[in-house]
Design an enzyme around this catalytic site. Sequence first.
Site, PDB file in Angstrom:
ATOM      1  N   LYS A  75       0.848  -1.062  -0.021  1.00 34.67           N
ATOM      2  CA  LYS A  75      -0.003  -0.013  -0.193  1.00 34.67           C
ATOM      3  C   LYS A  75       0.681   1.299  -0.073  1.00 34.67           C
ATOM      4  CE  LYS A  75      -2.832  -2.648   3.391  1.00 34.67           C
ATOM      5  NZ  LYS A  75      -3.002  -2.658   4.696  1.00 34.67           N
ATOM      6  N   GLY A  76       2.300   1.056   0.599  1.00 31.39           N
ATOM      7  CA  GLY A  76       2.971   2.427   0.675  1.00 31.39           C
ATOM      8  C   GLY A  76       3.238   3.343  -0.393  1.00 31.39           C
ATOM      9  N   GLU A 129       7.817   2.276  -5.704  1.00 33.96           N
ATOM     10  CA  GLU A 129       8.110   1.465  -4.456  1.00 33.96           C
ATOM     11  C   GLU A 129       8.171   2.953  -3.419  1.00 33.96           C
ATOM     12  OE1 GLU A 129       8.105  -0.336  -2.217  1.00 33.96           O
ATOM     13  OE2 GLU A 129       8.835  -2.172  -2.647  1.00 33.96           O
ATOM     14  N   ASP A 130       7.601   2.734  -2.456  1.00 34.71           N
ATOM     15  CA  ASP A 130       7.754   3.905  -1.467  1.00 34.71           C
ATOM     16  C   ASP A 130       9.425   4.125  -0.781  1.00 34.71           C
ATOM     17  OD1 ASP A 130       7.714   1.470   0.136  1.00 34.71           O
ATOM     18  OD2 ASP A 130       6.279   2.133   1.322  1.00 34.71           O
ATOM     19  N   ASP A 155      14.953  -0.413   1.296  1.00 37.87           N
ATOM     20  CA  ASP A 155      15.708  -0.646   2.557  1.00 37.87           C
ATOM     21  C   ASP A 155      16.638  -1.782   2.539  1.00 37.87           C
ATOM     22  OD1 ASP A 155      15.955  -0.378   5.306  1.00 37.87           O
ATOM     23  OD2 ASP A 155      14.416  -1.773   5.884  1.00 37.87           O
ATOM     24  N   LYS A 199      17.290   4.008   1.258  1.00 37.52           N
ATOM     25  CA  LYS A 199      18.079   3.751   2.653  1.00 37.52           C
ATOM     26  C   LYS A 199      19.442   2.995   2.321  1.00 37.52           C
ATOM     27  CE  LYS A 199      14.819   3.102   6.176  1.00 37.52           C
ATOM     28  NZ  LYS A 199      14.444   2.450   7.453  1.00 37.52           N
ATOM     29  N   PHE A 256      13.648   5.189  11.022  1.00 36.95           N
ATOM     30  CA  PHE A 256      12.326   4.443  10.579  1.00 36.95           C
ATOM     31  C   PHE A 256      11.586   5.588  10.205  1.00 36.95           C
ATOM     32  CE2 PHE A 256       8.297   2.433  10.941  1.00 36.95           C
ATOM     33  CZ  PHE A 256       8.628   1.444  10.342  1.00 36.95           C
ATOM     34  N   VAL A 257      11.178   5.868   8.746  1.00 34.92           N
ATOM     35  CA  VAL A 257      10.102   6.803   8.558  1.00 34.92           C
ATOM     36  C   VAL A 257       8.723   6.299   8.319  1.00 34.92           C
ATOM     37  CG1 VAL A 257      11.945   8.407   7.426  1.00 34.92           C
ATOM     38  CG2 VAL A 257      11.120   6.334   6.303  1.00 34.92           C
ATOM     39  N   ASP A 260       4.106   3.179   6.736  1.00 30.82           N
ATOM     40  CA  ASP A 260       3.411   3.226   7.840  1.00 30.82           C
ATOM     41  C   ASP A 260       4.433   2.540   9.161  1.00 30.82           C
ATOM     42  OD1 ASP A 260       3.501   0.497   6.551  1.00 30.82           O
ATOM     43  OD2 ASP A 260       2.432  -0.273   8.395  1.00 30.82           O
ATOM     44  N   ARG A 291       0.043   6.654   7.342  1.00 31.63           N
ATOM     45  CA  ARG A 291       0.160   6.607   6.075  1.00 31.63           C
ATOM     46  C   ARG A 291      -0.520   7.971   5.497  1.00 31.63           C
ATOM     47  NH1 ARG A 291       1.610   1.403   4.020  1.00 31.63           N
ATOM     48  NH2 ARG A 291       0.734  -0.273   5.042  1.00 31.63           N
TER      49      ARG A 291
HETATM   50  P1  IMP Z   1      13.214  -3.891   1.971  1.00 31.13           P
HETATM   51  O1  IMP Z   1      12.582  -5.308   1.237  1.00 31.13           O
HETATM   52  O2  IMP Z   1      13.825  -4.257   3.071  1.00 31.13           O
HETATM   53  O3  IMP Z   1      14.008  -3.178   0.991  1.00 31.13           O
HETATM   54  O4  IMP Z   1      11.900  -3.183   2.491  1.00 31.13           O
HETATM   55  C1  IMP Z   1      10.981  -2.612   1.501  1.00 31.13           C
HETATM   56  C2  IMP Z   1       9.561  -2.334   2.355  1.00 31.13           C
HETATM   57  O5  IMP Z   1       9.850  -2.297   3.611  1.00 31.13           O
HETATM   58  C3  IMP Z   1       9.106  -0.986   1.977  1.00 31.13           C
HETATM   59  O6  IMP Z   1       8.232  -1.016   0.665  1.00 31.13           O
HETATM   60  C4  IMP Z   1       8.345  -0.659   3.142  1.00 31.13           C
HETATM   61  O7  IMP Z   1       7.113  -1.073   3.150  1.00 31.13           O
HETATM   62  C5  IMP Z   1       8.918  -1.375   4.442  1.00 31.13           C
HETATM   63  N1  IMP Z   1       9.912  -0.360   5.005  1.00 31.13           N
HETATM   64  C6  IMP Z   1      11.268  -0.243   4.912  1.00 31.13           C
HETATM   65  N2  IMP Z   1      11.778   0.720   5.783  1.00 31.13           N
HETATM   66  C7  IMP Z   1      10.618   1.325   6.327  1.00 31.13           C
HETATM   67  C8  IMP Z   1      10.556   2.719   7.102  1.00 31.13           C
HETATM   68  O8  IMP Z   1      11.504   3.244   7.441  1.00 31.13           O
HETATM   69  N3  IMP Z   1       9.189   3.049   7.297  1.00 31.13           N
HETATM   70  C9  IMP Z   1       8.153   2.306   6.695  1.00 31.13           C
HETATM   71  N4  IMP Z   1       8.391   1.126   6.056  1.00 31.13           N
HETATM   72  C10 IMP Z   1       9.586   0.649   5.850  1.00 31.13           C
HETATM   73 MG    MG Z   2       6.296  -0.937   0.645  1.00 34.93          MG
END
Ligand code: IMP
Ligand code: MG
Length: 170
Positions: free
Chosen positions: A40-41, A95-96, A99, A127, A148-149, A155, A161
């Site tokens: 949803k992000g 993507e939002d 990470d 990040k 952590f944003v 969210d 959100r």
């Molecule tokens: P990744 O697979 O670790 O790159 O994570 C990606 C997903 O984790 C993003 O699409 C977000 O939904 C969630 N996410 C990662 N960091 C944050 C944050 O700082 N705040 C909120 N959601 C996060």
């Molecule tokens: Mg996401």
Amino acid sequence: MNNIEVLISKEEIDKRVLELSNELYNKYKDDEVVFVITLKGACPFGMNLFNNYKGKATLEFVRVSSYSGENSTGNIKMKLPLDCDIKDKNVLIIEDIVDTGKTLEYLRNYVKELGCKKVEEITLLNKESRRIVDIKPTYIGFDIEDYFVVGYGLDYDEYYRNLNFVGYIK
Ligand code: IMP
Ligand code: MG
């Protein structure tokens, strides 16, 4: 919600989204693109981008999940697959935040397996310091430190959100 510190304001986001949508248009011009918003992000960012995009584009959604609370489980699940044929099409994954990079890697492989012509990725936030998988999105809104944003789609346990800025919990 006065316990949230602003990191990136609505004005900064809007300005950057305009720049990015122009950059995308200059790249794709008359070529058609499928905008794939990751639920949803990425909804607020993806819709803002899509609304400002001047080229020929279609809109699709996909939903994967890996997070619970502040922690990535690293175990990506497809919750809502794509409901369209992307064979031989240009796909833009939206993507939002990137990470660890696991979600984006999963999505990139997913659309490639469906036979798309080309895949690019765009993320509102990046990040870099948290990256586990060697992946770099094609377009980045903002590089941020390891906070952590929340807000603008992001969210914490489904809340925040609806903030129109990106911030962090004090
Ligand atoms: P990744 O697979 O670790 O790159 O994570 C990606 C997903 O984790 C993003 O699409 C977000 O939904 C969630 N996410 C990662 N960091 C944050 C944050 O700082 N705040 C909120 N959601 C996060
Ligand atoms: Mg996401």
